[in-house]
Design a protein around this motif. Structure first.
Motif, PDB file in Angstrom:
ATOM      1  N   LEU A 176      14.462  43.754   7.460  1.00  0.00           N
ATOM      2  CA  LEU A 176      13.701  42.499   7.533  1.00  0.00           C
ATOM      3  C   LEU A 176      12.336  42.581   6.856  1.00  0.00           C
ATOM      4  O   LEU A 176      11.943  41.637   6.160  1.00  0.00           O
ATOM      5  CB  LEU A 176      13.546  42.069   8.996  1.00  0.00           C
ATOM      6  CG  LEU A 176      14.785  41.450   9.652  1.00  0.00           C
ATOM      7  CD1 LEU A 176      14.488  41.102  11.113  1.00  0.00           C
ATOM      8  CD2 LEU A 176      15.245  40.218   8.897  1.00  0.00           C
ATOM      9  N   PRO A 177      11.533  43.671   7.039  1.00  0.00           N
ATOM     10  CA  PRO A 177      10.221  43.705   6.365  1.00  0.00           C
ATOM     11  C   PRO A 177      10.309  43.576   4.856  1.00  0.00           C
ATOM     12  O   PRO A 177       9.522  42.843   4.249  1.00  0.00           O
ATOM     13  CB  PRO A 177       9.655  45.071   6.788  1.00  0.00           C
ATOM     14  CG  PRO A 177      10.323  45.368   8.080  1.00  0.00           C
ATOM     15  CD  PRO A 177      11.702  44.810   7.953  1.00  0.00           C
ATOM     16  N   SER A 178      11.264  44.273   4.226  1.00  0.00           N
ATOM     17  CA  SER A 178      11.365  44.181   2.770  1.00  0.00           C
ATOM     18  C   SER A 178      11.771  42.774   2.345  1.00  0.00           C
ATOM     19  O   SER A 178      11.269  42.243   1.353  1.00  0.00           O
ATOM     20  CB  SER A 178      12.378  45.199   2.240  1.00  0.00           C
ATOM     21  OG  SER A 178      13.663  44.946   2.773  1.00  0.00           O
ATOM     22  N   ARG A 179      12.668  42.143   3.106  1.00  0.00           N
ATOM     23  CA  ARG A 179      13.040  40.768   2.783  1.00  0.00           C
ATOM     24  C   ARG A 179      11.852  39.831   2.949  1.00  0.00           C
ATOM     25  O   ARG A 179      11.648  38.913   2.145  1.00  0.00           O
ATOM     26  CB  ARG A 179      14.188  40.319   3.679  1.00  0.00           C
ATOM     27  CG  ARG A 179      15.489  41.084   3.461  1.00  0.00           C
ATOM     28  CD  ARG A 179      16.601  40.522   4.326  1.00  0.00           C
ATOM     29  NE  ARG A 179      17.857  41.250   4.126  1.00  0.00           N
ATOM     30  CZ  ARG A 179      19.001  40.941   4.722  1.00  0.00           C
ATOM     31  NH1 ARG A 179      19.049  39.908   5.550  1.00  0.00           N
ATOM     32  NH2 ARG A 179      20.087  41.652   4.495  1.00  0.00           N
ATOM     33  N   GLY A 180      11.054  40.079   4.004  1.00  0.00           N
ATOM     34  CA  GLY A 180       9.873  39.250   4.206  1.00  0.00           C
ATOM     35  C   GLY A 180       8.853  39.410   3.098  1.00  0.00           C
ATOM     36  O   GLY A 180       8.240  38.431   2.651  1.00  0.00           O
ATOM     37  N   LEU A 181       8.667  40.641   2.624  1.00  0.00           N
ATOM     38  CA  LEU A 181       7.721  40.875   1.527  1.00  0.00           C
ATOM     39  C   LEU A 181       8.195  40.196   0.249  1.00  0.00           C
ATOM     40  O   LEU A 181       7.387  39.626  -0.500  1.00  0.00           O
ATOM     41  CB  LEU A 181       7.555  42.380   1.304  1.00  0.00           C
ATOM     42  CG  LEU A 181       6.784  43.145   2.397  1.00  0.00           C
ATOM     43  CD1 LEU A 181       6.804  44.634   2.104  1.00  0.00           C
ATOM     44  CD2 LEU A 181       5.348  42.638   2.491  1.00  0.00           C
ATOM     45  N   ASN A 182       9.508  40.266  -0.018  1.00  0.00           N
ATOM     46  CA  ASN A 182      10.024  39.587  -1.214  1.00  0.00           C
ATOM     47  C   ASN A 182       9.819  38.084  -1.125  1.00  0.00           C
ATOM     48  O   ASN A 182       9.451  37.430  -2.116  1.00  0.00           O
ATOM     49  CB  ASN A 182      11.514  39.902  -1.375  1.00  0.00           C
ATOM     50  CG  ASN A 182      11.766  41.346  -1.755  1.00  0.00           C
ATOM     51  OD1 ASN A 182      10.911  41.986  -2.352  1.00  0.00           O
ATOM     52  ND2 ASN A 182      12.924  41.854  -1.404  1.00  0.00           N
ATOM     53  N   TRP A 183      10.041  37.531   0.063  1.00  0.00           N
ATOM     54  CA  TRP A 183       9.845  36.089   0.242  1.00  0.00           C
ATOM     55  C   TRP A 183       8.378  35.732   0.067  1.00  0.00           C
ATOM     56  O   TRP A 183       8.040  34.745  -0.593  1.00  0.00           O
ATOM     57  CB  TRP A 183      10.330  35.685   1.625  1.00  0.00           C
ATOM     58  CG  TRP A 183      10.096  34.237   1.947  1.00  0.00           C
ATOM     59  CD1 TRP A 183      10.851  33.172   1.564  1.00  0.00           C
ATOM     60  CD2 TRP A 183       9.007  33.711   2.723  1.00  0.00           C
ATOM     61  NE1 TRP A 183      10.319  32.011   2.046  1.00  0.00           N
ATOM     62  CE2 TRP A 183       9.170  32.304   2.766  1.00  0.00           C
ATOM     63  CE3 TRP A 183       7.925  34.281   3.380  1.00  0.00           C
ATOM     64  CZ2 TRP A 183       8.291  31.473   3.440  1.00  0.00           C
ATOM     65  CZ3 TRP A 183       7.045  33.448   4.059  1.00  0.00           C
ATOM     66  CH2 TRP A 183       7.228  32.070   4.084  1.00  0.00           C
ATOM     67  N   ALA A 184       7.456  36.548   0.627  1.00  0.00           N
ATOM     68  CA  ALA A 184       6.027  36.263   0.512  1.00  0.00           C
ATOM     69  C   ALA A 184       5.554  36.379  -0.936  1.00  0.00           C
ATOM     70  O   ALA A 184       4.727  35.589  -1.395  1.00  0.00           O
ATOM     71  CB  ALA A 184       5.231  37.217   1.401  1.00  0.00           C
TER      72      ALA A 184
END
Length: 295
Positions: free
Chosen positions: A41-49
């Motif tokens: 989830l953190p890596s997906r969140g960083l990509n989205w941000a």
């Protein structure tokens, strides 16, 4: 600590001697699937941000580049109709069996192995999706690896750069066949047992040969990056760089090369694959252009 060490040795022994440990490993992977999903989830969140905060100028420049690529691809697609028809006529003259499209399903990266000596990853497709051990995995550029273990919802993929992985390949320019083995580095493959007098050059494209009934024929694997002749020995030292973007790809295709599941899968577009092969080959390719093989 001694108790844990003893249990670990017992598990290693059981895994080596008994086949039922494969099922135990699969169930354990199923149990850890939610944890892997939470960790990703953190890596997906960083990509989205990062996509949200992209500047307007970057988006405009990216849009221009995409327009240029669209024009290039459109021009090549316009030529594909005549080339495809010509290919059909030639195969009919040779009485050749037409190539069949290979079913596939998409998969997404979940986690990478943290061990520097192992080149493996976990994707979000498992037994319920029809994944099987030995299934080839590719990305938008070339061969990535093969599935080595399957749980209910995830699969573990061994990358072609792992030291324990080998794939039969052939030179796209002249058809000579060899074995490309992982070197344990993310950007290097070793081409094994190449005689000194072999017609192999830097820049040659290596594609899957279809031998051993594991990987379908014609998928890009690597491009020869170094050839060192050995006057004192029978074999030359040949290294190649993988075509697939192993260090950055997140979406993959899992090919059903041997067994097709009951559910219907989409088919690869031969014209799109031919264009992709042309894109990954530089203009200085010794083969004089891609062979336009469809998957």
């Amino acid at each position: 600590m001694l108790l844990c060490a003893f249990l670990a040795l017992m598990l290693l022994y059981a895994d080596h001697r008994f086949d039922w440990m494969d099922g135990v490993r699969g169930h354990a992977a199923t149990v850890t699937t939610p944890i892997q999903w939470v960790v990703s989830l953190p890596s997906r969140g960083l990509n989205w941000a990062s996509r949200i905060v992209s500047s307007q100028s970057e988006l405009i420049e990216e849009n221009r580049q995409l327009h240029r690529q669209l024009l290039t691809l459109s021009q090549r697609v316009q030529r594909m109709a005549s080339l495809s028809a010509e290919n059909v006529r030639l195969r009919q003259l040779l009485h050749a069996t037409p190539r069949q499209n290979i079913p596939w399903m998409t998969a997404e990266l979940m986690t990478l192995d943290n061990d520097p000596f192992l080149h493996q990853m976990v994707v979000d497709r498992g037994r319920v999706d029809g994944a099987y051990i030995g299934q080839p995995v590719v990305d938008a550029s070339g061969l990535v690896g093969q599935v080595t273990s399957v749980s209910r919802y995830t699969s573990r993929v061994l990358l072609i750069t792992d030291a324990s992985h080998a794939v039969p390949v052939q030179i796209n320019r002249n058809g000579l066949r060899f074995i490309a083995q992982g070197a344990g580095q993310s950007n290097t493959l070793n081409v094994m047992n190449v005689p000194n007098n072999t017609d192999i050059r830097e820049g040659d494209l290596l594609v899957t040969s279809g031998m051993a009934d594991r990987f379908p024929e014609g998928y890009p694997v690597a491009r020869v990056s170094e050839v060192r002749r050995n006057p004192g020995g029978p074999f030359a030292h040949v290294e190649a760089a993988p075509i697939a973007r192993l260090d950055r790809s997140r979406q993959f295709l899992m090919l059903f090369a041997r067994s097709v599941p009951k559910r219907q899968h989409e088919q690869l577009d031969p014209a799109a694959v031919s264009i992709a092969l042309q894109i990954i080959q530089p203009s200085t390719d010794h083969s004089g252009g891609s062979d336009g093989r469809s998957p």
